[in-house]
Design an enzyme around this catalytic site. Structure first.
Site, PDB file in Angstrom:
ATOM      1  N   GLU A 156       0.820  -1.206   0.000  1.00  0.00           N
ATOM      2  CA  GLU A 156       0.000   0.000   0.000  1.00  0.00           C
ATOM      3  C   GLU A 156       0.858   1.261   0.000  1.00  0.00           C
ATOM      4  O   GLU A 156       1.972   1.273   0.513  1.00  0.00           O
ATOM      5  CB  GLU A 156      -0.891   0.023   1.250  1.00  0.00           C
ATOM      6  CG  GLU A 156      -1.760  -1.196   1.409  1.00  0.00           C
ATOM      7  CD  GLU A 156      -2.439  -1.248   2.767  1.00  0.00           C
ATOM      8  OE1 GLU A 156      -2.362  -0.248   3.518  1.00  0.00           O
ATOM      9  OE2 GLU A 156      -3.053  -2.274   3.089  1.00  0.00           O
ATOM     10  N   CYS A 161       3.455   8.489   1.406  1.00  0.00           N
ATOM     11  CA  CYS A 161       3.908   7.540   2.421  1.00  0.00           C
ATOM     12  C   CYS A 161       4.189   6.215   1.729  1.00  0.00           C
ATOM     13  O   CYS A 161       3.289   5.593   1.147  1.00  0.00           O
ATOM     14  CB  CYS A 161       2.841   7.385   3.493  1.00  0.00           C
ATOM     15  SG  CYS A 161       3.294   6.209   4.777  1.00  0.00           S
ATOM     16  N   CYS A 213       5.561  -6.825   8.079  1.00  0.00           N
ATOM     17  CA  CYS A 213       6.587  -6.276   8.972  1.00  0.00           C
ATOM     18  C   CYS A 213       6.873  -7.291  10.059  1.00  0.00           C
ATOM     19  O   CYS A 213       5.969  -7.977  10.543  1.00  0.00           O
ATOM     20  CB  CYS A 213       6.104  -4.965   9.592  1.00  0.00           C
ATOM     21  SG  CYS A 213       7.352  -4.139  10.629  1.00  0.00           S
ATOM     22  N   CYS A 238       4.467  -4.302  16.259  1.00  0.00           N
ATOM     23  CA  CYS A 238       3.932  -3.341  17.227  1.00  0.00           C
ATOM     24  C   CYS A 238       2.471  -3.683  17.540  1.00  0.00           C
ATOM     25  O   CYS A 238       1.704  -4.079  16.656  1.00  0.00           O
ATOM     26  CB  CYS A 238       4.040  -1.922  16.685  1.00  0.00           C
ATOM     27  SG  CYS A 238       5.752  -1.378  16.451  1.00  0.00           S
ATOM     28  N   CYS A 265      -0.462  -1.981  15.382  1.00  0.00           N
ATOM     29  CA  CYS A 265      -0.235  -1.781  13.954  1.00  0.00           C
ATOM     30  C   CYS A 265      -0.828  -2.926  13.147  1.00  0.00           C
ATOM     31  O   CYS A 265      -0.517  -4.100  13.397  1.00  0.00           O
ATOM     32  CB  CYS A 265       1.263  -1.669  13.677  1.00  0.00           C
ATOM     33  SG  CYS A 265       1.686  -1.500  11.932  1.00  0.00           S
ATOM     34  N   CYS A 309      -1.959   1.860   7.821  1.00  0.00           N
ATOM     35  CA  CYS A 309      -1.093   0.923   7.131  1.00  0.00           C
ATOM     36  C   CYS A 309      -1.561  -0.512   7.316  1.00  0.00           C
ATOM     37  O   CYS A 309      -1.764  -0.982   8.423  1.00  0.00           O
ATOM     38  CB  CYS A 309       0.327   1.080   7.671  1.00  0.00           C
ATOM     39  SG  CYS A 309       1.502   0.036   6.857  1.00  0.00           S
TER      40      CYS A 309
END
Length: 380
Positions: A122, A135, A142, A146, A149, A366
């Site tokens: 994205e 962005c 990832c 976190c 997230c 995100c």
């Protein structure tokens, strides 16, 4: 320094995707490299291999990065045979647009792309009166994980190449130009941890910074990190004066480790030492991102602790009130709580800005759009 991609990195998903292993990605060697993967010097070197004079490289570069053409067929001053060769041997982009959504009266544009090996990523373009910021994602998924997230819930599939990152910027520049705007800023704050894909991220920055191409100034490029200390030191040695943003979210190790697991490897004292070295080496102010969550990290005591931690440092705090989500145990503080937290930091002498997410109605946080697309795939 302006830090703008708050909708990308900090907002919790509207619905949490079920945790599952990331799709196996193809090996790096098997993935095609495109035009955007090459620097201008590398493209000049490549021309004789393709049976063309070196000067053709600058023509191609101008078409790709100044004219923003999407294919070689539009490069009118190139011989037809060379255009055919380039299309076969060096594709312009290795990303396929899947979906584009807009919000905020057309001022926020989110794009979903598919890579040649079937991965989804994205990008968000945000238009402001005085700037246009894209962005960029640097990984598919990832590994940092976190707690708040959406991308972290997916796990890491693979790193993106410099060309896959550059393709996001070029497409954002096209969207901006179609709206009568010029792309001005790049923030690497989408999917992924840039400093865990350091080499390709720096190659990408060199490509978009090239004055012969997009000419994005180094001070208009921000690299975000959850706190990969050795790479913060490496970034300080880079010749470009880039901006650094650190996702902090807590002023003590117990709390931060529960929100940002990488803190267990690089605790706050170690992270702050690296930030101090970065500031001493570069003279650049560091931005600290702080997602404010009610009852988690928003108390008056924590605000005072954060102020004490940052006092005397060349820094700025971007405070991002989190958006409430029913399925996760995090909520946004009320307006009075946000104001108290800000006041406490400012009383400690810490420059602080409150930032609210954009594009909430198009899943601009995100990982959200990718998660929905993956759900559709799984159901079909």
């Amino acid at each position: 320094m302006s830090h703008e991609c708050y909708s990308c990195v900090m907002t919790i998903p509207l619905a949490a995707p079920a945790a599952r292993p990331a799709r196996l990605a193809s090996s790096r060697a098997s993935r095609p490299r495109g035009l955007y993967d090459l620097s201008l010097a590398e493209l000049e070197t490549r021309m004789p291999e393709l049976g063309a004079p070196t000067y053709r490289a600058r023509q191609i570069w101008g078409w790709a990065y100044r004219q923003l053409v999407p294919d070689y067929a539009a490069m009118a001053n190139l011989p037809a045979a060379l255009r055919d060769t380039l299309a076969a041997d060096l594709p312009i982009s290795v990303l396929e647009p899947v979906r584009t959504l807009t919000a905020d009266d057309g001022e926020t544009i989110k794009a979903l792309y598919r890579t040649r090996d079937g991965q989804l990523l994205e990008t968000v373009l945000m238009l402001y009166p005085d700037r246009a910021t894209v962005c960029v994602s640097c990984q598919v998924g990832c590994a940092v994980g976190c707690a708040f997230c959406a991308t972290g819930l997916m796990g890491l599939a693979r790193n993106l190449s410099a060309g896959e990152m550059a393709a996001q910027v070029v497409d954002a520049a096209r969207h901006a130009r179609a709206r009568g705007r010029q792309l001005t800023n790049v923030v690497i704050m989408g999917m992924g941890e840039p400093l865990q894909n350091f080499a390709e991220t720096m190659r990408f920055i060199g490509i978009i910074h090239d004055p012969a191409g997009l000419d994005i100034g180094a001070r208009r490029i921000t690299v975000s990190t959850s706190g990969i200390v050795p790479k913060i030191d490496a970034l300080a040695e880079e010749p470009l004066q880039l901006n650094l943003a650190v996702s902090l979210h807590a002023p003590n190790d117990d709390l931060r480790s529960s929100l940002v697991p990488i803190n267990r490897r690089y605790p706050i004292a170690v992270l702050m030492d690296a930030v101090d070295r970065y500031t001493a080496k570069t003279g650049r102010r560091v931005s600290f991102e702080y997602a404010l969550m009610r009852g988690i990290n928003d108390s008056d005591a924590i605000a005072r602790e954060l102020g004490a931690l940052l006092q005397g440092r060349l820094c700025h705090v971007n405070l991002i009130p989190l958006n409430p989500v029913e399925v996760l145990p995090y909520e946004r503080p009320d307006a009075a709580g946000i104001a108290r937290f800000v006041a406490t930091l400012r009383e400690a002498g810490i420059p602080t800005t409150v930032r609210y997410s954009r594009g909430l109605d198009i899943d601009a946080a995100c990982g959200q759009l990718r998660a929905k697309e993956e759900a559709v795939r799984a159901a079909s």
